[in-house]
Design an enzyme around this catalytic site. Sequence first.
Site, PDB file in Angstrom:
ATOM      1  N   ASP A   1     -12.276  42.726 -31.500  1.00 38.16           N
ATOM      2  CA  ASP A   1     -13.265  43.765 -31.803  1.00 38.16           C
ATOM      3  C   ASP A   1     -13.802  44.298 -30.478  1.00 38.16           C
ATOM      4  O   ASP A   1     -14.529  43.596 -29.776  1.00 38.16           O
ATOM      5  CB  ASP A   1     -14.428  43.204 -32.623  1.00 38.16           C
ATOM      6  CG  ASP A   1     -14.037  42.839 -34.051  1.00 38.16           C
ATOM      7  OD1 ASP A   1     -12.828  42.850 -34.366  1.00 38.16           O
ATOM      8  OD2 ASP A   1     -14.947  42.523 -34.841  1.00 38.16           O
TER       9      ASP A   1
ATOM     10  N   LYS B   1     -15.330  49.668 -36.685  1.00 37.80           N
ATOM     11  CA  LYS B   1     -16.413  48.764 -37.050  1.00 37.80           C
ATOM     12  C   LYS B   1     -17.741  49.442 -36.757  1.00 37.80           C
ATOM     13  O   LYS B   1     -17.885  50.125 -35.738  1.00 37.80           O
ATOM     14  CB  LYS B   1     -16.264  47.460 -36.258  1.00 37.80           C
ATOM     15  CG  LYS B   1     -17.356  46.434 -36.447  1.00 37.80           C
ATOM     16  CD  LYS B   1     -17.039  45.184 -35.621  1.00 37.80           C
ATOM     17  CE  LYS B   1     -18.202  44.209 -35.576  1.00 37.80           C
ATOM     18  NZ  LYS B   1     -17.901  43.009 -34.756  1.00 37.80           N
TER      19      LYS B   1
ATOM     20  N   LYS C   1     -14.766  47.888 -40.879  1.00 35.81           N
ATOM     21  CA  LYS C   1     -15.489  46.618 -40.891  1.00 35.81           C
ATOM     22  C   LYS C   1     -16.976  46.958 -40.830  1.00 35.81           C
ATOM     23  O   LYS C   1     -17.455  47.523 -39.852  1.00 35.81           O
ATOM     24  CB  LYS C   1     -15.093  45.738 -39.715  1.00 35.81           C
ATOM     25  CG  LYS C   1     -15.897  44.436 -39.617  1.00 35.81           C
ATOM     26  CD  LYS C   1     -15.375  43.551 -38.493  1.00 35.81           C
ATOM     27  CE  LYS C   1     -16.260  42.348 -38.250  1.00 35.81           C
ATOM     28  NZ  LYS C   1     -15.726  41.473 -37.177  1.00 35.81           N
TER      29      LYS C   1
END
Length: 226
Positions: free
Chosen positions: A89, A150, A190
């Site tokens: 990430d 995300k 996400k």
Amino acid sequence: MDRSELAPLIDHTVLGPETSIADVRRVLDEAREYGMNACIPPYAVEAAADYAPDVTLVTVIGFPHGQHSAAAKRREGVLAWKAGADELDVVINVGRLKAGEDDVVRAELAELTAAVPIPVKVIIETALLTDEEKHRACEAAVAADAAMVKTSTGFADSVVSEKQRANGEAVSGGATVADVELMSDYLPVKASGGVGGYDEAVAMLEAGAERIGASSGVAILEGAPE
């Protein structure tokens, strides 16, 4: 959605500045018990891979503010992958995006995705962006061949929320349904930041999220039907 269906969609997270190996092992134990993934600091990846080889390991790159150089992010990502990370990430450079340097943001992300054979999720820090900037951040992630986008690290959400409280405004930090809907037009999402319970997690999934990032993974699942 029952507990067994929801568990694999949760990245059970421990990323605070005081996170110890003992904290990481606790999260790994919980992830293994409930069937979740685990999102942990980069320094702990090798130890985590040895301790819980059956748990999908996510780690963070350029965390928490995204201001590392492109070379540093690429190197950090390669080291994490070689240490045993299954997913990365990475935080975008919000300052460059806001300055209109979209080509630089895209190139930085592309360097990382090209350097590792594992999925890269791009953290765009929605709390700091206008809707127009969110679109541009998602476009950069798509162009860089990222696997997901995300919403947040959680750190920027806290800063924005404190400013809103100080100004007597309604607090709006954290993942929102509107942001998930916007982002899901580009890539799988996400949802991370302020997702603390089952109902909040389901709301994110119904909005289009395909993964939930939360330090409260156990609480989310305990609230889910069996």
